[in-house]
Motif scaffolding. Structure first.
Motif, PDB file in Angstrom:
ATOM      1  N   PHE A   1      80.532 -42.391  27.755  1.00  0.00           N
ATOM      2  CA  PHE A   1      80.912 -42.724  26.252  1.00  0.00           C
ATOM      3  C   PHE A   1      80.746 -41.467  25.524  1.00  0.00           C
ATOM      4  O   PHE A   1      80.017 -40.740  25.733  1.00  0.00           O
ATOM      5  CB  PHE A   1      79.907 -43.791  25.576  1.00  0.00           C
ATOM      6  N   ASP A   2      81.851 -40.837  25.070  1.00  0.00           N
ATOM      7  CA  ASP A   2      81.837 -39.528  24.506  1.00  0.00           C
ATOM      8  C   ASP A   2      82.426 -39.570  22.981  1.00  0.00           C
ATOM      9  O   ASP A   2      82.810 -38.286  22.547  1.00  0.00           O
ATOM     10  CB  ASP A   2      82.647 -38.688  25.505  1.00  0.00           C
ATOM     11  N   GLU A   3      82.441 -40.702  22.554  1.00  0.00           N
ATOM     12  CA  GLU A   3      82.911 -40.415  21.002  1.00  0.00           C
ATOM     13  C   GLU A   3      82.131 -40.380  19.991  1.00  0.00           C
ATOM     14  O   GLU A   3      81.609 -41.306  19.446  1.00  0.00           O
ATOM     15  CB  GLU A   3      83.864 -42.067  21.025  1.00  0.00           C
ATOM     16  N   LEU A   4      81.571 -39.137  19.918  1.00  0.00           N
ATOM     17  CA  LEU A   4      80.744 -38.872  18.961  1.00  0.00           C
ATOM     18  C   LEU A   4      81.375 -37.996  17.895  1.00  0.00           C
ATOM     19  O   LEU A   4      82.291 -37.529  17.694  1.00  0.00           O
ATOM     20  CB  LEU A   4      79.488 -37.917  19.549  1.00  0.00           C
ATOM     21  N   GLU A   5      80.585 -38.341  16.525  1.00  0.00           N
ATOM     22  CA  GLU A   5      80.953 -37.788  15.356  1.00  0.00           C
ATOM     23  C   GLU A   5      80.087 -36.533  15.028  1.00  0.00           C
ATOM     24  O   GLU A   5      78.745 -36.920  14.886  1.00  0.00           O
ATOM     25  CB  GLU A   5      81.263 -38.857  14.158  1.00  0.00           C
ATOM     26  N   VAL A   6      80.318 -35.586  14.337  1.00  0.00           N
ATOM     27  CA  VAL A   6      79.636 -34.474  14.089  1.00  0.00           C
ATOM     28  C   VAL A   6      78.893 -34.915  12.993  1.00  0.00           C
ATOM     29  O   VAL A   6      79.559 -35.455  11.930  1.00  0.00           O
ATOM     30  CB  VAL A   6      80.356 -33.010  13.790  1.00  0.00           C
ATOM     31  N   ASN A   7      77.640 -34.989  12.735  1.00  0.00           N
ATOM     32  CA  ASN A   7      76.747 -35.122  11.652  1.00  0.00           C
ATOM     33  C   ASN A   7      75.834 -33.957  11.429  1.00  0.00           C
ATOM     34  O   ASN A   7      75.182 -33.438  12.209  1.00  0.00           O
ATOM     35  CB  ASN A   7      76.094 -36.500  11.981  1.00  0.00           C
ATOM     36  N   HIS A   8      75.770 -33.505  10.175  1.00  0.00           N
ATOM     37  CA  HIS A   8      75.125 -32.259   9.959  1.00  0.00           C
ATOM     38  C   HIS A   8      75.372 -30.815  10.903  1.00  0.00           C
ATOM     39  O   HIS A   8      74.467 -30.366  11.357  1.00  0.00           O
ATOM     40  CB  HIS A   8      73.533 -32.279   9.871  1.00  0.00           C
ATOM     41  N   GLU A   9      76.692 -31.055  11.169  1.00  0.00           N
ATOM     42  CA  GLU A   9      77.254 -29.840  12.059  1.00  0.00           C
ATOM     43  C   GLU A   9      76.648 -29.793  13.179  1.00  0.00           C
ATOM     44  O   GLU A   9      77.200 -28.958  14.028  1.00  0.00           O
ATOM     45  CB  GLU A   9      77.063 -28.532  11.327  1.00  0.00           C
ATOM     46  N   LYS A  10      76.322 -31.019  13.873  1.00  0.00           N
ATOM     47  CA  LYS A  10      75.874 -31.160  15.467  1.00  0.00           C
ATOM     48  C   LYS A  10      76.318 -32.559  15.730  1.00  0.00           C
ATOM     49  O   LYS A  10      76.360 -33.374  14.760  1.00  0.00           O
ATOM     50  CB  LYS A  10      74.431 -30.934  15.288  1.00  0.00           C
TER      51      LYS A  10
END
Length: 51
Positions: free
Chosen positions: A14-23
């Motif tokens: 699973f690789d559907e990550l959203e950037v949060n706090h630029e990371k």
């Protein structure tokens, strides 16, 4: 070294990550008394794997 491999409910990468706090991922360890903590910023190494 901390390595995280993300998988969905079927065990597939699973690789559907959203950037949060630029990371992509923050890994936080906190002591039981909440007086100490450490934050690790994990970076993508390959699809669905962060270190």
């Amino acid at each position: 070294m901390i390595s995280v491999q993300l998988k969905d409910k079927k065990g597939m990468p699973f690789d559907e990550l959203e950037v949060n706090h630029e990371k992509l991922m923050h890994f936080i360890l906190i002591s039981e008394d909440l007086k100490q903590y450490i934050i690790f910023i994990l970076k993508r190494q390959v699809k669905a794997r962060l270190k």
